[in-house]
Design an enzyme around this catalytic site. Structure first.
Site, mmCIF file in Angstrom:
data_model
loop_
_atom_site.group_PDB
_atom_site.id
_atom_site.type_symbol
_atom_site.label_atom_id
_atom_site.label_comp_id
_atom_site.label_asym_id
_atom_site.label_seq_id
_atom_site.Cartn_x
_atom_site.Cartn_y
_atom_site.Cartn_z
ATOM 1 N N LYS A 226 117.944 36.938 71.691
ATOM 2 C CA LYS A 226 116.565 36.525 71.910
ATOM 3 C C LYS A 226 115.786 37.777 72.285
ATOM 4 O O LYS A 226 115.933 38.307 73.386
ATOM 5 C CB LYS A 226 116.440 35.491 73.038
ATOM 6 C CG LYS A 226 117.049 34.126 72.736
ATOM 7 C CD LYS A 226 118.448 34.016 73.221
ATOM 8 C CE LYS A 226 119.001 32.613 72.999
ATOM 9 N NZ LYS A 226 120.452 32.573 73.196
ATOM 10 N N ASP A 231 104.550 46.628 69.599
ATOM 11 C CA ASP A 231 103.979 47.989 69.568
ATOM 12 C C ASP A 231 104.957 49.056 70.043
ATOM 13 O O ASP A 231 104.541 50.084 70.597
ATOM 14 C CB ASP A 231 102.690 48.044 70.389
ATOM 15 C CG ASP A 231 101.546 47.280 69.729
ATOM 16 O OD1 ASP A 231 101.666 46.980 68.519
ATOM 17 O OD2 ASP A 231 100.549 46.986 70.411
ATOM 18 N N HIS A 404 120.412 27.407 81.993
ATOM 19 C CA HIS A 404 120.744 28.175 80.793
ATOM 20 C C HIS A 404 120.717 29.681 81.051
ATOM 21 O O HIS A 404 121.008 30.472 80.151
ATOM 22 C CB HIS A 404 119.760 27.802 79.675
ATOM 23 C CG HIS A 404 120.183 28.206 78.313
ATOM 24 N ND1 HIS A 404 119.450 29.074 77.526
ATOM 25 C CD2 HIS A 404 121.270 27.868 77.574
ATOM 26 C CE1 HIS A 404 120.057 29.250 76.380
ATOM 27 N NE2 HIS A 404 121.167 28.532 76.366
#
Length: 486
Positions: A226, A231, A404
């Protein structure tokens, strides 16, 4: 005629045992943990045909010929790029705390790059805050946005983020996202992929799930990272999928998912950009290396900045790196070790390290969700509780939803935060990412989050656990048998 059928029968029997012998040889020749090899052999011999098919599907780390060739081909140019980056000596840390020194040395030796200093780092403990921060940063993006997620599911604030991403692409920002085919199956069946591509966003479905390729590549090898890069300077990673928990798995009966994300500014984004570029090339065949960081723009110096090392795992990356990192961290602990994970199915080495830490006087705490979305992993996890409790480990069952968060805190100083569960899939199979942070201020922030988790948990009493029904022990041991394969 009888002789013909007899010959055919003997040929079938011979072929059958030749097939079993061949698969047995493959199991023995692969360098794997003994419990895993024994589990596979038992499955193959107890259920021969089913076991053989299962092994061919899930028994080996098979990325597929084309991706494997790309993974091998990308490293020479990547290593040259890393050598050029190492000339920017100002961004690399030269000192580490005592508890972190061994781990940072390990990472530098195996990955070829040291820890990066001068980073701003912020913990985001709520999904709503994380999504709002992402929407804001995407709205301010000027050059490029890269994302990779295991799950992307529409609904709530995720839809607002998708709109912000498409708006960025329309104003000329280069936008690329990679999403796992299995984890994001609902997304790829929705109108969003077409809408994003029409707006100029490159959308790639990684590790495509297909029955036609089932014997050509391991189907349960997943892209579990994830990451968000903006930029070449701002980055995010942690346990959160691209979902709004108010709209995600509401019928699972485990409550809302509780996650942790880190938002960073600084040179660490460049290291994460290397990982993203490698993943992109493995999946698409296109080479896009990130530009080097601007070493003249480092407002967060050593006094206020954080030193961060990034560990990546998966095919094409150093084998067993995250497993080694966890072992090194646990054995470095002297005072306290706190670990949070939704899935607790450790290797024998990790289990031994955790128990040994408790037995040598370290205050060890493990926080797991009381209710799990995976029945198999939930029961397999319970099989480890007795040994951990006997060693003196404090096991807390979180009752405020499905915890989680994947985190490790060693002596309040060394932190590991990322996507890695304490199970075999994360440790040996999937594409994962972990941040290693050597900083007591960040450790204090993480400790407060973990203390909140513990306050919302129920501590398992070893004496009560020892009196649990006998049928539960049988079920636990049954699933424990399959733990090397989970």
């Amino acid at each position: 005629m009888t002789t013909f059928y007899t010959v055919i029968n003997w040929l079938l029997v011979f072929g059958y045992w030749l097939l079993i012998a061949g698969v047995t040889l493959r199991v023995l020749m692969k360098r794997r943990a003994v419990p895993s090899a024994m589990a596979w052999l038992l499955v193959i011999y107890i259920l021969p045909l089913v076991g053989i098919i299962t092994y061919l599907l899930f028994g080996e780390l098979n990325l597929g010929k084309r991706r494997a060739e790309r993974a091998k081909a990308m490293w020479p140019s990547t290593e040259r790029w890393m050598q050029d980056l190492k000339q920017c000596k100002r961004i690399f840390a030269t000192e580490n705390s005592e508890v972190a020194r061994s781990l940072f040395k390990l990472c530098e030796h195996r990955q070829g790059m040291g820890g990066l200093k001068g980073n701003q780092l912020q913990l985001l403990t709520g999904t709503e805050d994380t999504l709002k921060a992402l929407i804001k940063d995407i709205g301010l993006a000027q050059n490029n946005i890269e994302m990779v997620f295991y799950i992307w599911q529409a609904g709530g604030l995720v839809d607002q983020l998708a709109e912000a991403l498409m708006a960025a692409a329309r104003r000329g920002v280069s936008c690329r996202i990679m999403l796992d085919s299995a984890g994001s199956v609902a997304f790829f069946r929705s109108p969003y992929p077409a809408m994003m591509r029409n707006a100029g966003v490159e959308v790639v479905e990684t590790l495509h799930v297909s029955l036609l390729r089932v014997f050509l590549r391991r189907m349960d090898l997943r892209q579990h990272r994830k990451m968000v890069l903006i930029d070449n300077y701002i980055s995010y990673t942690g346990s959160m999928n691209m979902v709004d928990p108010r709209y995600f798995k509401q019928d699972a009966g485990v409550g809302q998912w509780i996650d942790l994300m880190a938002r960073m500014e600084g040179p660490v984004t460049t290291a994460m950009g290397i990982i993203y570029s490698c993943d992109w090339e493995i999946e698409t065949g296109k080479r896009v290396l990130p530009p080097p960081p601007d070493v003249n723009i480092m407002p967060f110096e050593q006094a206020t900045g954080h030193t961060i090392q990034v560990i990546a795992s998966g095919p094409g990356f150093p084998e067993g790196m995250i497993h080694q990192a966890l072992l090194t961290s646990i054995y470095s602990s002297r005072q306290q070790l706190i670990m949070t994970t939704p899935y607790l199915v450790p290797s024998d080495d990790l289990l031994h390290a955790i128990c040994t830490a408790a037995q040598r006087g370290v205050d060890v705490h493990i926080v797991v969700p009381r209710y799990n979305d995976s029945m198999l992993v939930g029961w397999a996890s319970r099989a480890f509780f007795a040994e951990l409790l006997e060693a003196g480990v404090n096991i807390h069952q979180f009752e405020g939803g499905l915890l989680h968060t994947k985190s490790v805190l060693v002596d309040g100083q060394l932190s590991l935060v990322g996507t890695v569960n304490l199970d075999m899939r994360s440790l040996w199979l999937n594409f994962e990412i972990t941040l290693v942070i050597d900083d007591d201020d960040f450790g204090s922030d993480l400790a407060r989050v973990q203390e909140d988790y513990i306050a919302r948990s129920r501590l398992i009493d070893p004496q009560v656990w020892a009196k649990r029904p006998y049928w539960q022990r049988i079920v636990e041991r049954l699933f424990y048998f399959f733990s090397p394969l989970l």
